[in-house]
Design an enzyme around this catalytic site. Structure first.
Site, short mmCIF file in Angstrom:
data_model
loop_
_atom_site.label_atom_id
_atom_site.label_comp_id
_atom_site.label_asym_id
_atom_site.label_seq_id
_atom_site.Cartn_x
_atom_site.Cartn_y
_atom_site.Cartn_z
N HIS A 63 -73.83 -0.48 -71.08
CA HIS A 63 -74.77 -1.40 -70.41
C HIS A 63 -74.50 -1.48 -68.92
CE1 HIS A 63 -76.51 -3.36 -74.01
NE2 HIS A 63 -75.36 -3.04 -74.56
N GLU A 66 -76.34 -2.54 -66.71
CA GLU A 66 -76.96 -3.77 -66.19
C GLU A 66 -76.03 -4.97 -66.29
OE1 GLU A 66 -77.51 -2.34 -68.97
OE2 GLU A 66 -77.90 -3.77 -70.58
N CYS A 107 -78.15 1.60 -74.45
CA CYS A 107 -77.67 1.18 -75.78
C CYS A 107 -78.80 1.20 -76.81
CB CYS A 107 -76.96 -0.16 -75.67
SG CYS A 107 -75.84 -0.45 -77.04
N1 GLN Z 1 -76.19 -1.84 -82.30
C1 GLN Z 1 -77.45 -2.05 -81.67
C2 GLN Z 1 -78.56 -1.27 -82.34
O1 GLN Z 1 -78.34 -0.58 -83.25
C3 GLN Z 1 -77.38 -1.69 -80.21
C4 GLN Z 1 -76.43 -2.64 -79.49
C5 GLN Z 1 -76.76 -2.87 -78.05
O2 GLN Z 1 -77.85 -2.56 -77.56
N2 GLN Z 1 -75.83 -3.47 -77.38
O3 GLN Z 1 -79.67 -1.35 -81.92
#
Ligand code: GLN
Length: 192
Positions: free
Chosen positions: A174, A176, A80
């Protein structure tokens, strides 16, 4: 697998990655300062907030030594926000949001179609066998472009959500948080 694996621990869901690594028999090291990078065989860049992590990379003095390690081919796994920090190009990022550019993808932050901010979905990843992997997407980045050297491991509506280029693995979601260890295991196999 007995490798020493750093988890960038400036912000985000560090603990979850650390516990998955420990469960798989790796040696997780929380990376908060440049000294913590010594002797690691790979690094996980967790989910969280990529803009905040980008600022903290500078204030902690980690950006340049970590860029050197990544540039010399150290394996990395970004989930992410971690995917955003490893991507070659960030769309809708902040001006000062420089990343490591070690995987040839362009990602757009917080823009997963018109879907709600967060959702969960089962994903087929051929390399992980028949059992789908449960993807938890939280304000996830979209991959808008993947270069020719990038393998797409999974996609949602034709959009890549898990990609790999050489030693760099990234997911929009994610792993994890789902209790499924297979993607971390795949990453550790690449660490050797
Ligand atoms: N929206 C977040 C960002 O721009 C990422 C979100 C996440 O890691 N769950 O960094």
């Amino acid at each position: 697998m007995s490798g020493k694996i750093g988890v960038l621990a400036l912000q985000g869901d560090v603990r979850e990655h650390v516990s998955v690594l420990a469960e798989l028999g790796a040696h997780p090291v929380e990376v908060r300062c440049p000294e913590d990078l010594a002797g690691i065989d790979g690094i996980i860049v967790p989910g969280g907030e990529s803009t905040t992590m980008a600022l903290l990379l500078d204030s902690a003095g980690i950006r340049s030594p970590l860029a050197d390690l990544l540039g010399s081919g150290m394996p990395a796994f970004g989930t992410c926000a971690g995917m955003i920090l490893l991507a070659a190009e960030v769309l809708d990022g902040r001006r000062d949001q420089a990343g490591f550019a070690v995987i040839d993808i362009s990602v757009r932050r917080n823009a997963f179609g018109r879907q709600v901010d967060s959702f969960e979905l089962d994903l087929a990843i051929a390399e992980l066998g028949h059992e789908p992997i449960h993807g938890v997407f939280i304000r996830a980045p979209i991959v808008e472009r993947a270069g020719a050297g990038v393998e797409i491991l999974a996609a949602v509506d034709g959009r890549p959500v898990a990609c790999r280029q050489g030693p760099v693995l990234v997911t929009s979601f994610h792993p994890e948080l789902s209790g499924d260890l297979r993607l971390h295991d795949l990453f550790l196999k690449g660490v050797g």
